[in-house]
Design a protein around this motif. Structure first.
Motif, short mmCIF file in Angstrom:
data_model
loop_
_atom_site.label_atom_id
_atom_site.label_comp_id
_atom_site.label_asym_id
_atom_site.label_seq_id
_atom_site.Cartn_x
_atom_site.Cartn_y
_atom_site.Cartn_z
N ASP A 280 12.58 -6.40 -6.70
CA ASP A 280 11.57 -6.24 -7.74
C ASP A 280 11.84 -7.18 -8.92
O ASP A 280 10.91 -7.72 -9.53
N VAL A 281 13.12 -7.40 -9.22
CA VAL A 281 13.48 -8.32 -10.30
C VAL A 281 13.07 -9.74 -9.94
O VAL A 281 12.43 -10.45 -10.73
N VAL A 282 13.40 -10.17 -8.75
CA VAL A 282 13.10 -11.54 -8.32
C VAL A 282 11.60 -11.72 -8.17
O VAL A 282 11.06 -12.79 -8.48
N TYR A 283 10.90 -10.69 -7.71
CA TYR A 283 9.44 -10.77 -7.61
C TYR A 283 8.84 -11.04 -8.99
O TYR A 283 7.97 -11.91 -9.14
N GLU A 284 9.31 -10.32 -10.02
CA GLU A 284 8.75 -10.49 -11.36
C GLU A 284 9.11 -11.86 -11.93
O GLU A 284 8.28 -12.51 -12.58
N PRO A 317 17.12 -20.71 2.08
CA PRO A 317 16.10 -19.67 2.24
C PRO A 317 15.68 -19.02 0.92
O PRO A 317 16.48 -18.90 -0.02
N LEU A 318 14.41 -18.61 0.87
CA LEU A 318 13.90 -17.89 -0.29
C LEU A 318 14.47 -16.48 -0.34
O LEU A 318 14.73 -15.85 0.69
N HIS A 319 14.64 -15.98 -1.55
CA HIS A 319 14.99 -14.58 -1.73
C HIS A 319 13.80 -13.72 -1.29
O HIS A 319 12.64 -14.11 -1.51
N PRO A 320 14.03 -12.56 -0.67
CA PRO A 320 12.90 -11.73 -0.21
C PRO A 320 11.91 -11.38 -1.33
O PRO A 320 10.70 -11.30 -1.08
N GLY A 321 12.39 -11.17 -2.56
CA GLY A 321 11.48 -10.88 -3.66
C GLY A 321 10.56 -12.04 -3.97
O GLY A 321 9.37 -11.85 -4.26
N ALA A 322 11.09 -13.26 -3.92
CA ALA A 322 10.26 -14.45 -4.14
C ALA A 322 9.29 -14.65 -2.99
O ALA A 322 8.12 -14.97 -3.19
N ALA A 323 9.78 -14.45 -1.76
CA ALA A 323 8.91 -14.62 -0.58
C ALA A 323 7.74 -13.65 -0.64
O ALA A 323 6.61 -14.01 -0.29
N ALA A 324 7.98 -12.42 -1.10
CA ALA A 324 6.90 -11.44 -1.20
C ALA A 324 5.84 -11.90 -2.19
O ALA A 324 4.63 -11.77 -1.93
N PHE A 325 6.26 -12.47 -3.31
CA PHE A 325 5.29 -12.95 -4.29
C PHE A 325 4.46 -14.10 -3.73
O PHE A 325 3.24 -14.13 -3.88
N TYR A 326 5.11 -15.05 -3.07
CA TYR A 326 4.38 -16.20 -2.54
C TYR A 326 3.40 -15.78 -1.45
O TYR A 326 2.32 -16.36 -1.33
N ARG A 327 3.77 -14.78 -0.64
CA ARG A 327 2.82 -14.29 0.36
C ARG A 327 1.57 -13.71 -0.32
O ARG A 327 0.45 -14.00 0.11
#
Length: 333
Positions: A280-284, A317-327
């Motif tokens: 959640d932190v990386v997503y934000e 590789p991208l962090h899962p939080g970043a990958a979720a945002f880009y998707r």
């Protein structure tokens, strides 16, 4: 509790239609007491404050460096992000992650690439993933004013900034591909203080990776040095060995006394974070990144060309939080 009794409705001698035992004065009093009780209950409850998460970032050498400016812009969003960025002193970004002392940082693609390959089996707390690939940083090849050769392959000794062992080995490899006789690391203070390391005839040229216009390069050009093209075959050989290298040019007029574009290669900067930092932190952080970069585009011309495809082209590789945002970003576009 007071009993509500049936009384005559106002304006007539009949009860209010559909309501049995209706007394307006008693009802108004009851509603008033309920409202006062609700307000008292609300005031007695503590106000929930947002949790502020401390995120550790490297203490960059100067406030003018790209990493320092990036996190300064992030800090302007801190009230919305609920983050506080805490500088962490250390010798290098890679070392900070190796010790588990950093959460997020800006580093070069070569450092990220080699560190990721080296740390394949290390504890996840000491590893990092990518949030985004950022701007290309060009390699400047500056030939000193006393160098008599016009060909890069005839240079005897070339200086580069002494940083990490990984980056030093990469610069040595660049010098070798260029055909230079010897490549020597020079203390970084010589570059930061704008003292030309080839003064006194010790070096024929300097290799300097940095955003343009670089103050040190302009100083050297003013003293009679010249900014030189990288040979195309050298760039091709380096690209074969290192996937993080990209051909680019430094536009004409970037520096005083530079009438033509300069062919060279660039290495991307990469925003990286601790592998086990919360999704959640990386997503934000990923969601707010483009607002942050928009504030820096007037200072870093290469950021103006940065699109989603380039942002996703990370060397690790991208962090899962970043990958979720880009998707989500791609699905919404």
């Amino acid at each position: 509790m007071s009993q509500i009794v049936s009384v005559a409705a106002p304006g007539g001698g009949h009860d209010a239609p559909g309501i049995s035992g209706y007394n307006p004065r008693v009802v108004r009093k009851a509603l008033f007491l309920l409202a006062v009780a609700a307000m008292a209950t609300a005031c007695s409850q503590p106000v929930a404050r947002p949790v502020v998460l401390e995120v550790r970032v490297p203490e960059y050498a100067t406030t003018e460096s790209f990493g320092a400016r990036l996190f300064h812009q992030y800090a302007t969003l801190a009230p919305r992000l609920s983050f506080r960025f805490v500088p962490t002193a250390g010798t290098s970004t890679v070392d900070l992650f190796a010790r588990g002392d950093a959460d997020i940082a800006v580093t070069s693609a070569d450092a990220a690439y080699f560190a990721f390959r080296t740390w394949g089996t290390r504890d996840a707390r000491h590893q990092f993933n990518a949030i985004a690939a950022l701007q290309l940083v060009p390699m400047h090849l500056v030939i000193g004013p006393d160098a008599h050769s016009r060909r890069v392959s005839d240079l005897r000794r070339i200086a580069f900034m002494n940083t990490t062992p990984v980056t030093n080995r990469f610069n040595e490899r660049v010098a070798g591909v260029l055909g230079v006789g010897a490549a020597v690391p020079v203390p970084s203070a010589s570059f930061r203080s704008l003292e030309a390391p080839f003064q006194g005839g010790d070096f024929d040229a300097v290799l300097l990776s940095g955003d343009y216009p670089a103050p040190a390069v302009q100083r050297w050009l003013d003293e009679g040095a010249r900014l030189t093209d990288m040979p195309d075959d050298a760039i091709a050989r380096l690209r074969h060995d290192y996937p993080f290298i990209h051909p680019m040019s430094i536009p004409a007029g970037t520096y005083r006394g530079q009438p033509d574009p300069i062919r060279t290669f660039g290495i991307q900067m990469v925003l990286v974070c601790r592998r086990d930092l919360g999704d959640d932190v990386v997503y934000e952080l990923s969601r707010q990144l483009f607002a942050v970069l928009a504030q820096l585009r007037h200072q870093y011309p290469e950021l103006r060309r940065l699109g989603l495809a380039q942002t996703l082209s990370t060397p690790i590789p991208l962090h899962p939080g970043a990958a979720a945002f880009y998707r989500e970003l791609e699905l919404g576009s």
